[in-house]
Motif scaffolding. Structure first.
Motif, PDB file in Angstrom:
ATOM      1  N   ILE A  52      62.181  49.788  26.959  1.00  0.00           N
ATOM      2  CA  ILE A  52      62.558  48.723  28.138  1.00  0.00           C
ATOM      3  C   ILE A  52      63.292  47.517  28.427  1.00  0.00           C
ATOM      4  O   ILE A  52      63.776  46.795  28.902  1.00  0.00           O
ATOM      5  CB  ILE A  52      60.757  47.484  27.405  1.00  0.00           C
ATOM      6  CG1 ILE A  52      62.020  47.212  25.283  1.00  0.00           C
ATOM      7  CG2 ILE A  52      60.082  48.009  27.533  1.00  0.00           C
ATOM      8  CD1 ILE A  52      60.694  46.325  25.202  1.00  0.00           C
ATOM      9  N   SER A  53      64.378  48.444  27.474  1.00  0.00           N
ATOM     10  CA  SER A  53      66.080  47.767  27.746  1.00  0.00           C
ATOM     11  C   SER A  53      66.934  49.075  28.705  1.00  0.00           C
ATOM     12  O   SER A  53      67.694  47.883  29.168  1.00  0.00           O
ATOM     13  CB  SER A  53      66.612  46.940  26.637  1.00  0.00           C
ATOM     14  OG  SER A  53      66.436  48.278  25.864  1.00  0.00           O
ATOM     15  N   ASP A 159      57.170  44.111  31.609  1.00  0.00           N
ATOM     16  CA  ASP A 159      56.140  44.838  31.563  1.00  0.00           C
ATOM     17  C   ASP A 159      55.631  45.933  32.541  1.00  0.00           C
ATOM     18  O   ASP A 159      54.673  46.832  32.124  1.00  0.00           O
ATOM     19  CB  ASP A 159      54.689  43.912  32.375  1.00  0.00           C
ATOM     20  CG  ASP A 159      54.756  42.360  31.726  1.00  0.00           C
ATOM     21  OD1 ASP A 159      54.591  42.429  30.048  1.00  0.00           O
ATOM     22  OD2 ASP A 159      55.195  41.161  32.189  1.00  0.00           O
ATOM     23  N   GLN A 160      56.619  46.654  33.003  1.00  0.00           N
ATOM     24  CA  GLN A 160      56.536  47.477  33.735  1.00  0.00           C
ATOM     25  C   GLN A 160      57.835  48.431  33.542  1.00  0.00           C
ATOM     26  O   GLN A 160      57.839  48.419  34.931  1.00  0.00           O
ATOM     27  CB  GLN A 160      55.696  47.285  35.031  1.00  0.00           C
ATOM     28  CG  GLN A 160      54.448  47.090  35.513  1.00  0.00           C
ATOM     29  CD  GLN A 160      54.176  46.746  36.810  1.00  0.00           C
ATOM     30  OE1 GLN A 160      54.759  46.694  37.495  1.00  0.00           O
ATOM     31  NE2 GLN A 160      52.659  47.075  36.838  1.00  0.00           N
ATOM     32  N   PRO A 161      57.941  48.643  32.470  1.00  0.00           N
ATOM     33  CA  PRO A 161      59.074  50.089  32.451  1.00  0.00           C
ATOM     34  C   PRO A 161      59.203  50.428  33.099  1.00  0.00           C
ATOM     35  O   PRO A 161      58.113  51.339  33.993  1.00  0.00           O
ATOM     36  CB  PRO A 161      59.313  50.121  31.370  1.00  0.00           C
ATOM     37  CG  PRO A 161      58.056  49.943  29.889  1.00  0.00           C
ATOM     38  CD  PRO A 161      57.067  49.240  31.499  1.00  0.00           C
ATOM     39  N   ARG A 162      60.651  51.050  33.825  1.00  0.00           N
ATOM     40  CA  ARG A 162      60.525  52.247  34.883  1.00  0.00           C
ATOM     41  C   ARG A 162      60.323  53.165  34.352  1.00  0.00           C
ATOM     42  O   ARG A 162      60.464  53.899  33.125  1.00  0.00           O
ATOM     43  CB  ARG A 162      62.014  52.283  35.535  1.00  0.00           C
ATOM     44  CG  ARG A 162      62.822  52.821  35.035  1.00  0.00           C
ATOM     45  CD  ARG A 162      64.496  52.946  35.397  1.00  0.00           C
ATOM     46  NE  ARG A 162      64.910  53.676  33.958  1.00  0.00           N
ATOM     47  CZ  ARG A 162      66.827  52.709  34.270  1.00  0.00           C
ATOM     48  NH1 ARG A 162      67.376  52.107  34.915  1.00  0.00           N
ATOM     49  NH2 ARG A 162      67.413  53.029  33.298  1.00  0.00           N
ATOM     50  N   ASN A 163      59.452  54.236  35.080  1.00  0.00           N
ATOM     51  CA  ASN A 163      58.997  55.584  34.717  1.00  0.00           C
ATOM     52  C   ASN A 163      58.350  55.709  33.324  1.00  0.00           C
ATOM     53  O   ASN A 163      57.719  56.782  33.098  1.00  0.00           O
ATOM     54  CB  ASN A 163      60.558  56.657  33.936  1.00  0.00           C
ATOM     55  CG  ASN A 163      61.316  56.844  35.511  1.00  0.00           C
ATOM     56  OD1 ASN A 163      60.590  56.669  36.641  1.00  0.00           O
ATOM     57  ND2 ASN A 163      62.883  56.495  34.969  1.00  0.00           N
ATOM     58  N   LEU A 164      57.960  54.599  32.692  1.00  0.00           N
ATOM     59  CA  LEU A 164      56.615  54.860  31.905  1.00  0.00           C
ATOM     60  C   LEU A 164      55.734  53.212  32.378  1.00  0.00           C
ATOM     61  O   LEU A 164      55.294  53.532  31.752  1.00  0.00           O
ATOM     62  CB  LEU A 164      57.593  54.178  30.372  1.00  0.00           C
ATOM     63  CG  LEU A 164      58.301  54.629  30.455  1.00  0.00           C
ATOM     64  CD1 LEU A 164      59.252  54.086  28.998  1.00  0.00           C
ATOM     65  CD2 LEU A 164      58.367  55.864  30.243  1.00  0.00           C
ATOM     66  N   ALA A 165      55.644  53.393  34.006  1.00  0.00           N
ATOM     67  CA  ALA A 165      53.688  52.101  34.143  1.00  0.00           C
ATOM     68  C   ALA A 165      53.029  52.894  33.944  1.00  0.00           C
ATOM     69  O   ALA A 165      52.215  52.629  33.679  1.00  0.00           O
ATOM     70  CB  ALA A 165      54.867  51.252  35.520  1.00  0.00           C
TER      71      ALA A 165
END
Length: 171
Positions: A52-53, A159-165
Motif C-alpha cells: 500500500i505504500s 483501497d485500490q493498491p496498484r497492480n493488486l486491486a
C-alpha cells in the motif's frame, strides 16, 4: 472474549504509530524482524508496507539477520523489530544491539513497562503482556497500522493498491 479489550490497548498507541509514519514515510527501505511466532508477523508487516505504500520492505527471521539482512542496515534504514518479553527476548535484544551498532533506526513493538527495551530504541510501541499465543495476533495490528499511516502520508490509494486491486477485490 477478552481480545477486543486487548486490541483497545494497541489502539491507544495510535498517536505513536502516526508519529512513526510521519517521521519515516520518505524512507526507501524497511526491514522487519521477528522470532518464533512473530516471524510471520514480520513478513506480514513488510508485505503490507510494500502493497500500500510502494516502499521496499523485507521481513526476516531475526535469527537469520547476520546471514544477509545486516548488510542493509545503516543510518537510513528503519528496522521494525518485534520484541515482546517472551522466550526469545534476550536474542531479540542481541539483534537489536547489532542494528544499533550499525546506526540503524530501531522501531520496536514490545511489552509495556520494558525499560530495557525503551533505552535501546528510536521509537517504541507497547502494550500489556498477554499470553505468548495471543501476542502475534496483537502484534499484527501495529505493523498494519504503520503501513496504513505511511501510505496515507504518501497519498497512495490504500483501497485500490496498484497492480493488486483485482486480487484484493475479486475472488
Amino acid at each position: 472474549m477478552r481480545l477486543p479489550h486487548y486490541l483497545e490497548d494497541i489502539l491507544r498507541q495510535e498517536t505513536i504509530i502516526k508519529n512513526i509514519a510521519q517521521k519515516y514515510y520518505r524512507k526507501k527501505t524497511f526491514l522487519y524482524l521477528g522470532r518464533g511466532l512473530h516471524y510471520p508477523i514480520a513478513l506480514e508487516g513488510a508485505l503490507k508496507l510494500k502493497e500500500i505504500s510502494y516502499i521496499n520492505a523485507e521481513g526476516y527471521a531475526a535469527g537469520e539477520m547476520k546471514h544477509g539482512p545486516i548488510a542493509l542496515v545503516d543510518e537510513d534504514t528503519p528496522v521494525i523489530i518485534l520484541a515482546p518479553q517472551d522466550a526469545y527476548y534476550d536474542k531479540v535484544i542481541s539483534n537489536l544491539e547489532e542494528i544499533r551498532a550499525r546506526e540503524g533506526i530501531v522501531i520496536a513493538i514490545g511489552t509495556e513497562g520494558d525499560t530495557r527495551l525503551s533505552k535501546l530504541v528510536t521509537s517504541l510501541i507497547t502494550f500489556p503482556k498477554r499470553s505468548d499465543n495471543i501476542m502475534p495476533i496483537l502484534m499484527a495490528i501495529p505493523v498494519q497500522l504503520i503501513a496504513y499511516y505511511i501510505a496515507l502520508k504518501k497519498g497512495t490509494d490504500i483501497d485500490q493498491p496498484r497492480n493488486l486491486a483485482k486480487s484484493v477485490t475479486v475472488e
